[in-house]
Design an enzyme around this catalytic site. Structure first.
Site, PDB file in Angstrom:
ATOM      1  NE  ARG A  78      -4.297  -1.341   0.146  1.00 19.18           N
ATOM      2  CZ  ARG A  78      -4.503  -2.266  -0.777  1.00 19.18           C
ATOM      3  NH1 ARG A  78      -3.633  -2.456  -1.731  1.00 19.18           N
ATOM      4  NH2 ARG A  78      -5.615  -3.000  -0.757  1.00 19.18           N
ATOM      5  CG  HIS A  90      -2.898  -0.284  -6.978  1.00 15.05           C
ATOM      6  ND1 HIS A  90      -3.332   0.331  -5.827  1.00 15.05           N
ATOM      7  CD2 HIS A  90      -2.972  -1.626  -6.730  1.00 15.05           C
ATOM      8  CE1 HIS A  90      -3.653  -0.583  -4.923  1.00 15.05           C
ATOM      9  NE2 HIS A  90      -3.444  -1.795  -5.449  1.00 15.05           N
TER      10      HIS A  90
HETATM   11  P1  NAP Z   1      -1.728 -11.280   4.793  1.00 13.83           P
HETATM   12  O1  NAP Z   1      -1.964 -12.679   4.323  1.00 13.83           O
HETATM   13  O2  NAP Z   1      -2.641 -10.735   5.830  1.00 13.83           O
HETATM   14  O3  NAP Z   1      -0.218 -11.226   5.333  1.00 13.83           O
HETATM   15  C1  NAP Z   1       0.240 -10.146   6.058  1.00 13.83           C
HETATM   16  C2  NAP Z   1       1.613 -10.436   6.619  1.00 13.83           C
HETATM   17  O4  NAP Z   1       2.102  -9.258   7.267  1.00 13.83           O
HETATM   18  C3  NAP Z   1       1.617 -11.533   7.675  1.00 13.83           C
HETATM   19  O5  NAP Z   1       2.783 -12.317   7.558  1.00 13.83           O
HETATM   20  C4  NAP Z   1       1.653 -10.759   8.996  1.00 13.83           C
HETATM   21  O6  NAP Z   1       2.255 -11.444  10.087  1.00 13.83           O
HETATM   22  C5  NAP Z   1       2.500  -9.586   8.599  1.00 13.83           C
HETATM   23  N1  NAP Z   1       2.265  -8.446   9.484  1.00 13.83           N
HETATM   24  C6  NAP Z   1       1.120  -7.732   9.660  1.00 13.83           C
HETATM   25  N2  NAP Z   1       1.291  -6.762  10.570  1.00 13.83           N
HETATM   26  C7  NAP Z   1       2.567  -6.875  10.981  1.00 13.83           C
HETATM   27  C8  NAP Z   1       3.342  -6.165  11.924  1.00 13.83           C
HETATM   28  N3  NAP Z   1       2.844  -5.151  12.635  1.00 13.83           N
HETATM   29  N4  NAP Z   1       4.616  -6.547  12.126  1.00 13.83           N
HETATM   30  C9  NAP Z   1       5.136  -7.597  11.438  1.00 13.83           C
HETATM   31  N5  NAP Z   1       4.458  -8.311  10.526  1.00 13.83           N
HETATM   32  C10 NAP Z   1       3.189  -7.947  10.302  1.00 13.83           C
HETATM   33  O7  NAP Z   1      -1.749 -10.245   3.570  1.00 13.83           O
HETATM   34  P2  NAP Z   1      -1.649 -10.569   1.994  1.00 13.83           P
HETATM   35  O8  NAP Z   1      -2.934 -11.089   1.481  1.00 13.83           O
HETATM   36  O9  NAP Z   1      -0.421 -11.367   1.764  1.00 13.83           O
HETATM   37  O10 NAP Z   1      -1.489  -9.090   1.392  1.00 13.83           O
HETATM   38  C11 NAP Z   1      -0.282  -8.359   1.552  1.00 13.83           C
HETATM   39  C12 NAP Z   1      -0.408  -6.929   1.001  1.00 13.83           C
HETATM   40  O11 NAP Z   1      -0.512  -6.951  -0.416  1.00 13.83           O
HETATM   41  C13 NAP Z   1      -1.589  -6.119   1.509  1.00 13.83           C
HETATM   42  O12 NAP Z   1      -1.133  -4.814   1.883  1.00 13.83           O
HETATM   43  C14 NAP Z   1      -2.461  -5.946   0.280  1.00 13.83           C
HETATM   44  O13 NAP Z   1      -3.192  -4.759   0.344  1.00 13.83           O
HETATM   45  C15 NAP Z   1      -1.409  -5.911  -0.820  1.00 13.83           C
HETATM   46  N6  NAP Z   1      -1.913  -6.205  -2.172  1.00 13.83           N
HETATM   47  C16 NAP Z   1      -1.538  -5.381  -3.201  1.00 13.83           C
HETATM   48  C17 NAP Z   1      -1.961  -5.637  -4.512  1.00 13.83           C
HETATM   49  C18 NAP Z   1      -1.498  -4.801  -5.671  1.00 13.83           C
HETATM   50  O14 NAP Z   1      -2.037  -4.915  -6.776  1.00 13.83           O
HETATM   51  N7  NAP Z   1      -0.474  -4.002  -5.520  1.00 13.83           N
HETATM   52  C19 NAP Z   1      -2.806  -6.752  -4.753  1.00 13.83           C
HETATM   53  C20 NAP Z   1      -3.151  -7.578  -3.691  1.00 13.83           C
HETATM   54  C21 NAP Z   1      -2.693  -7.301  -2.396  1.00 13.83           C
HETATM   55  P3  NAP Z   1       1.618 -12.796  10.705  1.00 13.83           P
HETATM   56  O15 NAP Z   1       1.754 -13.839   9.615  1.00 13.83           O
HETATM   57  O16 NAP Z   1       2.466 -13.081  11.866  1.00 13.83           O
HETATM   58  O17 NAP Z   1       0.187 -12.482  11.006  1.00 13.83           O
END
Ligand code: NAP
Length: 315
Positions: free
Chosen positions: A230, A278
């Site tokens: 983000r 994006h």
């Molecule tokens: P997710 O499955 O919720 O994974 C999030 C990861 O971040 C987890 O490993 C979590 O730790 C870690 N995390 C969260 N808060 C933290 C903190 N305070 N300190 C340390 N680690 C932390 O998310 P996802 O589905 O993989 O998505 C990841 C990102 O990609 C999101 O921001 C989403 O908006 C973005 N995204 C972007 C696009 C684009 O087109 N650019 C498309 C899709 C998604 P734990 O495993 O320990 O909980």
């Protein structure tokens, strides 16, 4: 026969057809109303599907049972101080979405690792330079900030290229070939070993502006930053300063604090930045519609919902 229910689609009206068509095909017992296009009584809405609904709107839906996000990230819902926290929020998790994100991250990791931008410049100058041998992937340390659904697939795909991998998360992970760092106490050590840093964190109060001058100073000299999570994760001015000082060698950005990126932004023309609007992964509306229809069926059958956001963690 199941009772009819009503779903509010909260998306820009001009795009609504992308979801109304598959929703109608997939669920004949669902009445879909489009916010801003159709008249509806807020008290009659059972479910909502959207991306960044206007703050306060969901709180007016007194019979709301579940909210489905059209995105993997749910920051667009949680910035609403009046989000009705008794209503579960289901985020979008999809293999194809993760695969596209992994593709983008592998592509940009390889572009930086193989110094492709430098060869692009040689081509423009018609210079035949063989004096720069390819670096070995075993010597390049990639660090993945946030190793959840998408980060794990990125790591698995990068592992096939033999990069030295590490992931940073809240909780400790055991992923083959990926060194695990957990919590803020281990962040500096993780950054210190990351030549290429990929941000895949959710945007929460704890992670906002995590890519800042202090973080960059903790990265090795000539490190590269890839932000696909983000725009709110990155302090854009700090990135430009770290690139201009020569500490960072380059960056890839797919997400921005303000989207669309204003024409006046210095990011557009910075020689060390590659950017995309994006588009790292675009979710398929049919899959999103199916995800919501399946969730509604689970909810009606009294089964537990999948991929429910934990409001205390913020993701
Ligand atoms: P997710 O499955 O919720 O994974 C999030 C990861 O971040 C987890 O490993 C979590 O730790 C870690 N995390 C969260 N808060 C933290 C903190 N305070 N300190 C340390 N680690 C932390 O998310 P996802 O589905 O993989 O998505 C990841 C990102 O990609 C999101 O921001 C989403 O908006 C973005 N995204 C972007 C696009 C684009 O087109 N650019 C498309 C899709 C998604 P734990 O495993 O320990 O909980």
């Amino acid at each position: 026969m199941t009772a009819r229910s009503k779903l509010l689609l909260a998306v820009p009206v001009t795009w609504a057809g992308l979801w109304t068509t598959p929703l109608a095909e997939l669920a004949s017992d669902l009445d879909v109303v489009v916010q801003g296009r159709d008249e509806y009584d807020p008290k009659t809405i059972d479910y909502a599907l959207g991306f960044r609904p206007e703050p306060g709107m969901l709180a007016t839906l007194s019979s709301l049972k579940v909210v489905f996000s059209l995105g993997a990230g749910v920051d667009g819902f949680l910035i609403d101080p009046n989000y009705p926290k008794h209503v579960p929020l289901v985020r979008f998790v999809d293999h194809q979405l993760s695969r596209e994100m992994a593709q983008y991250c592998v592509m940009h990791t390889l572009i930086h690792h193989r110094q492709q931008r430098m060869f692009d410049q040689f081509q423009r100058e018609k210079k035949w330079r063989q004096s720069v041998p390819p670096r070995r992937t075993e010597d390049t340390r990639v660090g993945i900030l946030g190793i959840g659904e998408i980060g794990t697939m990125v790591a698995e795909r990068l592992r096939d290229h033999d990069f030295r991998l590490a992931g940073w998360s809240r909780t400790r992970k055991a992923i083959d070939g990926v060194e695990s760092f957990a919590g803020h106490g281990e962040l500096a050590k993780f950054l210190g070993r990351s030549d290429i840093l990929i941000c895949l964190l959710p945007l929460t109060a704890d992670t906002r502006h995590i890519l800042n001058a202090k973080t960059f100073a903790q990265l090795p000299k000539d490190a590269v930053v890839i932000n696909v999570a983000r725009g709110g994760h990155l302090k854009e001015d700090d990135l430009i300063a770290a690139l201009d000082s020569g500490h960072l060698a380059g960056a890839t950005l797919d997400v921005f604090e303000t989207e669309p990126l204003p024409e006046s932004s210095a990011l557009w023309s910075h020689p060390k930045i590659m950017l995309t609007p994006h588009v790292a992964a675009i979710s398929d509306p049919r899959v999103m519609a199916k995800n919501a229809v399946d969730g509604i069926a689970r909810h009606k059958a009294g089964k537990p919902l999948e991929n429910v956001v934990d409001f205390a963690r913020g993701y």
